[in-house]
Write an enzyme that holds these catalytic residues in place. Sequence first.
Site, short mmCIF file in Angstrom:
data_model
loop_
_atom_site.label_atom_id
_atom_site.label_comp_id
_atom_site.label_asym_id
_atom_site.label_seq_id
_atom_site.Cartn_x
_atom_site.Cartn_y
_atom_site.Cartn_z
N CYS A 187 0.85 -1.20 0.00
CA CYS A 187 0.00 0.00 0.00
C CYS A 187 0.89 1.25 0.00
O CYS A 187 1.69 1.45 0.91
CB CYS A 187 -0.91 0.01 1.22
SG CYS A 187 -1.82 1.54 1.37
N CYS A 195 0.43 3.60 3.29
CA CYS A 195 0.83 3.18 4.63
C CYS A 195 2.13 3.89 5.01
O CYS A 195 2.85 4.37 4.14
CB CYS A 195 1.01 1.66 4.66
SG CYS A 195 -0.53 0.75 5.00
N HIS A 220 -4.18 1.00 8.06
CA HIS A 220 -4.62 0.59 6.73
C HIS A 220 -6.07 0.11 6.69
O HIS A 220 -6.80 0.35 5.71
CB HIS A 220 -3.71 -0.50 6.19
CG HIS A 220 -4.03 -0.95 4.80
ND1 HIS A 220 -3.55 -0.29 3.68
CD2 HIS A 220 -4.81 -1.95 4.34
CE1 HIS A 220 -4.02 -0.90 2.59
NE2 HIS A 220 -4.79 -1.90 2.96
N ASN A 229 -14.14 9.00 -2.10
CA ASN A 229 -14.76 7.84 -2.73
C ASN A 229 -14.42 6.67 -1.85
O ASN A 229 -13.25 6.41 -1.60
CB ASN A 229 -14.19 7.61 -4.13
CG ASN A 229 -14.49 8.76 -5.06
OD1 ASN A 229 -15.53 9.42 -4.94
ND2 ASN A 229 -13.60 9.01 -5.99
N HIS A 257 -8.72 7.26 2.93
CA HIS A 257 -8.25 8.57 2.47
C HIS A 257 -9.35 9.30 1.71
O HIS A 257 -10.29 8.68 1.21
CB HIS A 257 -7.03 8.42 1.57
CG HIS A 257 -7.34 7.84 0.22
ND1 HIS A 257 -7.61 6.51 0.02
CD2 HIS A 257 -7.44 8.41 -1.01
CE1 HIS A 257 -7.85 6.28 -1.26
NE2 HIS A 257 -7.75 7.42 -1.91
ZN LIG Z 1 -2.30 1.33 3.63
#
Ligand SMILES: [Zn+2]
Length: 327
Positions: free
Chosen positions: A32, A35, A96, A136, A149
């Site tokens: 990710c 992260c 996360h 979104n 996010h």
């Molecule tokens: Zn993440």
Amino acid sequence: MNELRWDPTLREWVAYATHRQDRTFLPPKEYCPLCPTKPGGFPTEVPRESYEIAVFENKFPSFVPDAPPPEEAGSELTPTAAGRGVCEVVLYTDDHSATLAVLEERRIRQLVDVWADRYAELGALEFVEYVFIFENKGEAIGVTLHHPHGQIYGYPFIPPRPKKELDAARDYQSEGRGCLHCGLLSREHKDGRRMVVKGDHFSAFVPFYAHFPYEVHVYARRCAPSIADLSADERWDLARVLKRLLVGYDNLFGFSLPYMMVMHQAPTDGKDYEGLAHFHIEFYPPNRTAEKLKYLAGSETGAGAYVMDALPEQTSERLREAVGRAG
Ligand SMILES: [Zn+2]
Ligand SMILES: [Zn+2]
Ligand SMILES: [Zn+2]
């Protein structure tokens, strides 16, 4: 390549950002990019071992501050323009697997400050006419990264939907009836059937004319043009109301509900929007039921006419009940 092309039939700009095709698409959790960077691990967007809230420029922006002149010359009928603007990513937490709904009220309160700061800072740029804060959430909405996010677009124009709203508010005001949104809010309070969460300074309700079954609008009670105009008390209350609404959304079908969240507020083009723009947040979850999604099909997309199979009075009751179940 960032370029705008004018659609003279709908009188709106379409943005082209061709490099966005190379966007990272649903990477596995260990890769990710949002992260924190783990010691000895691959470098993510955030070069720290932990963080609370982080904001940075989108790597695959729809608009860029230094956009070159458009490659296509366009024509008198269909002009082109540089895709000049700003695109930022706002990370809500370094966890996360969290969502906005599970964050502490204190963190959401901090996030309100971050949103207000970004609104003021991006809005002060001479080429940014509208600061659009949104999220979104969920694969049903087409997210490409799961890490919790949101995003902020600084558009070089007032986008069509807020513009339509502002035009309606201007007409209403010119008839001597004051702020359109204050009028709507007072009707929702008086009626009460569609109210979902009522805080001290914010009210969340399914609007009388909802376009999605569980659409909710969160209105500032005071006629504040933007999030930056909110007092400390109002910011706390916004965090509280958002938290209750989001927990209710997740209770509704027993899973983390996908949604689009958007903020409507005063443009930053230097004009006065007192009594025209009234800060509010709109949520559009795509779910009609736990399994079925509402698709924007022929009538919605081609005619712009929404057809609904549930009444706001019914969906708001279910939603209110789900909010009440919140621990
Ligand atoms: Zn993440
Ligand atoms: Zn108002
Ligand atoms: Zn709105």
